[in-house]
Design a protein around this motif. Sequence first.
Motif, PDB file in Angstrom:
ATOM      1  N   ALA A  11      73.727  57.289 113.911  1.00 22.76           N
ATOM      2  CA  ALA A  11      74.023  58.507 114.867  1.00 22.76           C
ATOM      3  C   ALA A  11      72.641  59.290 114.770  1.00 22.76           C
ATOM      4  O   ALA A  11      71.654  59.304 113.829  1.00 22.76           O
ATOM      5  N   ALA A  12      72.448  60.247 115.845  1.00 22.35           N
ATOM      6  CA  ALA A  12      71.471  61.141 115.786  1.00 22.35           C
ATOM      7  C   ALA A  12      71.581  62.286 114.863  1.00 22.35           C
ATOM      8  O   ALA A  12      72.747  62.370 114.278  1.00 22.35           O
ATOM      9  N   VAL A  13      70.484  62.589 114.493  1.00 25.33           N
ATOM     10  CA  VAL A  13      70.355  63.881 113.541  1.00 25.33           C
ATOM     11  C   VAL A  13      71.240  65.210 114.216  1.00 25.33           C
ATOM     12  O   VAL A  13      70.813  65.496 115.299  1.00 25.33           O
ATOM     13  N   PRO A  14      72.155  65.398 113.547  1.00 25.12           N
ATOM     14  CA  PRO A  14      72.833  66.560 114.361  1.00 25.12           C
ATOM     15  C   PRO A  14      72.340  68.142 114.022  1.00 25.12           C
ATOM     16  O   PRO A  14      73.000  69.059 114.085  1.00 25.12           O
ATOM     17  N   PHE A  15      71.023  68.132 113.782  1.00 28.65           N
ATOM     18  CA  PHE A  15      70.453  69.580 113.748  1.00 28.65           C
ATOM     19  C   PHE A  15      69.040  69.845 114.613  1.00 28.65           C
ATOM     20  O   PHE A  15      68.564  68.388 114.830  1.00 28.65           O
ATOM     21  N   SER A  16      68.620  70.787 115.203  1.00 27.51           N
ATOM     22  CA  SER A  16      67.667  70.695 115.938  1.00 27.51           C
ATOM     23  C   SER A  16      66.578  71.037 114.961  1.00 27.51           C
ATOM     24  O   SER A  16      66.693  71.337 113.678  1.00 27.51           O
ATOM     25  N   LEU A  17      65.193  71.298 115.427  1.00 28.71           N
ATOM     26  CA  LEU A  17      64.180  71.447 114.639  1.00 28.71           C
ATOM     27  C   LEU A  17      63.414  73.069 115.066  1.00 28.71           C
ATOM     28  O   LEU A  17      63.756  73.487 116.132  1.00 28.71           O
ATOM     29  N   LYS A  52      59.642  63.745 120.675  1.00 30.69           N
ATOM     30  CA  LYS A  52      59.638  63.035 121.609  1.00 30.69           C
ATOM     31  C   LYS A  52      60.379  61.794 121.266  1.00 30.69           C
ATOM     32  O   LYS A  52      61.320  61.122 121.869  1.00 30.69           O
ATOM     33  N   LYS A  53      59.970  61.057 120.359  1.00 30.77           N
ATOM     34  CA  LYS A  53      60.168  59.736 119.777  1.00 30.77           C
ATOM     35  C   LYS A  53      61.529  59.659 119.154  1.00 30.77           C
ATOM     36  O   LYS A  53      62.373  58.635 119.641  1.00 30.77           O
ATOM     37  N   HIS A  54      62.049  60.773 118.616  1.00 27.37           N
ATOM     38  CA  HIS A  54      63.517  60.859 118.148  1.00 27.37           C
ATOM     39  C   HIS A  54      64.283  61.480 119.012  1.00 27.37           C
ATOM     40  O   HIS A  54      65.677  61.703 118.524  1.00 27.37           O
ATOM     41  N   GLY A  55      64.000  61.993 120.233  1.00 24.46           N
ATOM     42  CA  GLY A  55      64.901  62.630 121.133  1.00 24.46           C
ATOM     43  C   GLY A  55      65.486  64.087 120.522  1.00 24.46           C
ATOM     44  O   GLY A  55      66.741  64.324 120.697  1.00 24.46           O
ATOM     45  N   HIS A 109      62.362  62.330 107.878  1.00 24.77           N
ATOM     46  CA  HIS A 109      62.685  61.201 107.581  1.00 24.77           C
ATOM     47  C   HIS A 109      64.028  61.010 106.665  1.00 24.77           C
ATOM     48  O   HIS A 109      64.821  60.185 107.027  1.00 24.77           O
ATOM     49  N   LEU A 110      64.225  61.695 105.925  1.00 22.52           N
ATOM     50  CA  LEU A 110      65.590  61.734 104.984  1.00 22.52           C
ATOM     51  C   LEU A 110      66.728  62.311 106.010  1.00 22.52           C
ATOM     52  O   LEU A 110      67.853  61.564 105.849  1.00 22.52           O
ATOM     53  N   ALA A 111      66.524  63.167 106.885  1.00 22.85           N
ATOM     54  CA  ALA A 111      67.672  63.411 107.801  1.00 22.85           C
ATOM     55  C   ALA A 111      68.113  62.383 108.785  1.00 22.85           C
ATOM     56  O   ALA A 111      69.253  61.709 108.878  1.00 22.85           O
ATOM     57  N   LEU A 112      66.850  61.741 109.158  1.00 23.09           N
ATOM     58  CA  LEU A 112      67.367  60.469 109.861  1.00 23.09           C
ATOM     59  C   LEU A 112      68.069  59.234 109.125  1.00 23.09           C
ATOM     60  O   LEU A 112      68.860  58.649 109.822  1.00 23.09           O
ATOM     61  N   LYS A 113      67.437  59.099 108.012  1.00 23.61           N
ATOM     62  CA  LYS A 113      68.476  58.154 107.106  1.00 23.61           C
ATOM     63  C   LYS A 113      69.724  58.651 106.856  1.00 23.61           C
ATOM     64  O   LYS A 113      70.699  57.823 106.868  1.00 23.61           O
ATOM     65  N   ALA A 114      69.946  59.966 106.640  1.00 23.93           N
ATOM     66  CA  ALA A 114      71.159  60.516 106.339  1.00 23.93           C
ATOM     67  C   ALA A 114      72.352  60.333 107.372  1.00 23.93           C
ATOM     68  O   ALA A 114      73.623  60.254 107.001  1.00 23.93           O
ATOM     69  N   PHE A 115      72.078  60.333 108.728  1.00 21.03           N
ATOM     70  CA  PHE A 115      72.825  60.128 109.556  1.00 21.03           C
ATOM     71  C   PHE A 115      72.976  58.891 110.355  1.00 21.03           C
ATOM     72  O   PHE A 115      73.573  58.676 111.416  1.00 21.03           O
ATOM     73  N   ALA A 116      71.690  57.919 110.217  1.00 18.94           N
ATOM     74  CA  ALA A 116      71.696  56.676 110.824  1.00 18.94           C
ATOM     75  C   ALA A 116      73.075  55.889 110.795  1.00 18.94           C
ATOM     76  O   ALA A 116      73.661  55.855 109.632  1.00 18.94           O
TER      77      ALA A 116
END
Length: 313
Positions: free
Chosen positions: A67-73, A94-97, A58-65
């Motif tokens: 834009a997409a998160v530039p990391f994989s999981l 799937k939700k966040h691609g 959630h924090l990573a999504l906020k950090a780069f919004a």
Amino acid sequence: MTTTVADVSEEGTDSPYALSHLDALESEAVHIFREVAGEFERPVILFSGGKDSIVMLHLALKAFAPAAVPFSLLHVDTGHNFPEVLEYRDRTVKKHGLRLHVASVQDYIDRGALKERPDGTRNPLQTVPLTEKIQAERFDAVFGGGRRDEEKARAKERVFSLRDEFSQWDPRRQRPELWNLYNGRHAAGEHVRVFPLSNWTELDVWQYIAREGIELPEIYFAHEREVFQRAGMWLTAGEWGGPKESESVETRLVRYRTVGDMSCTGAVDSDATTLDAVITEIAASRLTERGATRADDKMSEAAMEDRKREGYF
């Protein structure tokens, strides 16, 4: 009149520039994500579907919004994970691609690279799949959801924790982190484990989840489940090796404070079905979630530190 730092309280201040406690923690974590994005070439986020990794994402999504998160999981799948958590993991990806890497403990067992433990738990078996996946994908920064309040070995680590070419941790190589300055320098083959939630507590995590309206797997809230007692913990019955003939299964109202391998993660008796009720319950607790519900941490006084030295997160 000049306002000093001493005049500004954590909460309820009239100053429009003062951050609340949760805002300060969020700001620190966002800064860490952006710092890693600027310093490293191939970062990855460890994502298990547990509450800490959910908050971290959630924090990573906020950090780069926006834009997409530039990391994989990356998830190390023991094969004994809770079905509800795996369903949540896949739905979130799937939700966040997002791109998900899975390191499977079962694959290592099937080809004879790892052997099942007599006690049935696979949590300690995660180290080899994790470290080999990091090496194979050449990840140079690996985000983990560890917090200092969880366990004394984790309290020793810095936000940026250097690992050698064998993914091993040496506490003597910890670097100072004065004024929130992080040193990501590493040699070829080495990588850095990064812990954006280091300064958070379990209560902070739950209060942030409530504030942000973050969805969690249902097992974090009270529900009826078939469990049996072993070593003072309520474990979920399953094909992993429980219960034994002498252990009786019963249906109880329980919830989970932490999520890991079914064979070593205990449930707690609880009627907390809402976020407010969980927060009230956590605020009154005097045991950390790992200390209360993780059998793998009770193998010895130095169980976590021994595993971290070998490459465990």
